[in-house]
Design a protein around this motif. Structure first.
Motif, PDB file in Angstrom:
ATOM      1  N   VAL A 229      36.789  91.506  29.952  1.00  0.00           N
ATOM      2  CA  VAL A 229      36.590  90.321  30.793  1.00  0.00           C
ATOM      3  C   VAL A 229      37.636  90.298  31.907  1.00  0.00           C
ATOM      4  CG1 VAL A 229      36.714  87.801  30.836  1.00  0.00           C
ATOM      5  CG2 VAL A 229      35.461  88.944  29.006  1.00  0.00           C
TER       6      VAL A 229
ATOM      7  N   ALA B 214      38.175  90.506  25.539  1.00  0.00           N
ATOM      8  CA  ALA B 214      38.988  89.815  26.546  1.00  0.00           C
ATOM      9  C   ALA B 214      39.581  90.794  27.555  1.00  0.00           C
ATOM     10  CB  ALA B 214      40.100  89.028  25.861  1.00  0.00           C
TER      11      ALA B 214
ATOM     12  N   ARG C 217      32.569  87.606  36.638  1.00  0.00           N
ATOM     13  CA  ARG C 217      32.880  86.712  35.504  1.00  0.00           C
ATOM     14  C   ARG C 217      31.822  86.940  34.429  1.00  0.00           C
ATOM     15  NH1 ARG C 217      36.903  83.202  36.253  1.00  0.00           N
ATOM     16  NH2 ARG C 217      37.484  82.681  38.384  1.00  0.00           N
ATOM     17  N   ILE C 218      32.297  87.354  33.244  1.00  0.00           N
ATOM     18  CA  ILE C 218      31.383  87.593  32.136  1.00  0.00           C
ATOM     19  C   ILE C 218      31.920  86.899  30.899  1.00  0.00           C
ATOM     20  CG2 ILE C 218      30.586  89.783  33.092  1.00  0.00           C
ATOM     21  CD1 ILE C 218      32.272  91.212  30.969  1.00  0.00           C
ATOM     22  N   GLU C 219      31.049  86.708  29.943  1.00  0.00           N
ATOM     23  CA  GLU C 219      31.417  86.076  28.665  1.00  0.00           C
ATOM     24  C   GLU C 219      31.866  87.159  27.683  1.00  0.00           C
ATOM     25  OE1 GLU C 219      31.383  82.755  28.069  1.00  0.00           O
ATOM     26  OE2 GLU C 219      30.831  82.514  30.179  1.00  0.00           O
ATOM     27  N   ASP C 220      32.590  86.728  26.647  1.00  0.00           N
ATOM     28  CA  ASP C 220      33.059  87.661  25.617  1.00  0.00           C
ATOM     29  C   ASP C 220      31.918  88.410  24.936  1.00  0.00           C
ATOM     30  OD1 ASP C 220      35.697  87.114  26.108  1.00  0.00           O
ATOM     31  OD2 ASP C 220      35.989  85.846  24.345  1.00  0.00           O
ATOM     32  N   THR C 221      30.779  87.750  24.738  1.00  0.00           N
ATOM     33  CA  THR C 221      29.666  88.417  24.050  1.00  0.00           C
ATOM     34  C   THR C 221      29.128  89.583  24.879  1.00  0.00           C
ATOM     35  OG1 THR C 221      28.126  86.766  24.941  1.00  0.00           O
ATOM     36  CG2 THR C 221      28.946  86.405  22.712  1.00  0.00           C
ATOM     37  N   GLU C 222      29.052  89.394  26.194  1.00  0.00           N
ATOM     38  CA  GLU C 222      28.598  90.488  27.055  1.00  0.00           C
ATOM     39  C   GLU C 222      29.645  91.602  27.096  1.00  0.00           C
ATOM     40  OE1 GLU C 222      26.643  91.223  31.461  1.00  0.00           O
ATOM     41  OE2 GLU C 222      27.734  89.352  31.109  1.00  0.00           O
ATOM     42  N   ALA C 223      30.911  91.227  27.150  1.00  0.00           N
ATOM     43  CA  ALA C 223      31.985  92.217  27.149  1.00  0.00           C
ATOM     44  C   ALA C 223      31.965  93.035  25.860  1.00  0.00           C
ATOM     45  CB  ALA C 223      33.329  91.527  27.324  1.00  0.00           C
TER      46      ALA C 223
END
Length: 88
Positions: free
Chosen positions: A45, A42, A55-61
């Motif tokens: 992100v 997070a 804007r990215i998702e938690d999995t990519e982060a």
């Protein structure tokens, strides 16, 4: 390679660099506090959005966080561990 493909590749490379820098910042800040294990996707992100409007998702982060952790020789974070920490 045509111009459109070159531009797309450059944009992808720039995005990757920006996200790596965001993850490096999170880990560096946590390292100063000796609190590496508390780094969360997070944070990446939020930083990626705040600095680069990405804007990215938690999995990519999490992937970017783990890339920086691996580069520095720290244990990797798991998706399950970070999910349980954020739900508490």
């Amino acid at each position: 390679m045509n111009l459109k493909k070159i531009r797309a590749q450059r944009a992808e490379d720039r995005r990757h660099r920006q996200l790596m820098h965001a993850a490096q910042h999170v880990i560096s800040r946590r390292a100063l506090d000796s609190d590496i294990a508390q780094a969360t996707p997070a944070e990446v992100v939020a930083l990626a959005f705040g600095r680069h409007a990405l804007r990215i998702e938690d999995t990519e982060a999490l992937d970017y966080l783990n890339a920086v952790l691996a580069e520095r020789g720290y244990p990797l974070l798991t998706a399950n561990a970070t999910a349980s920490e954020t739900s508490e």
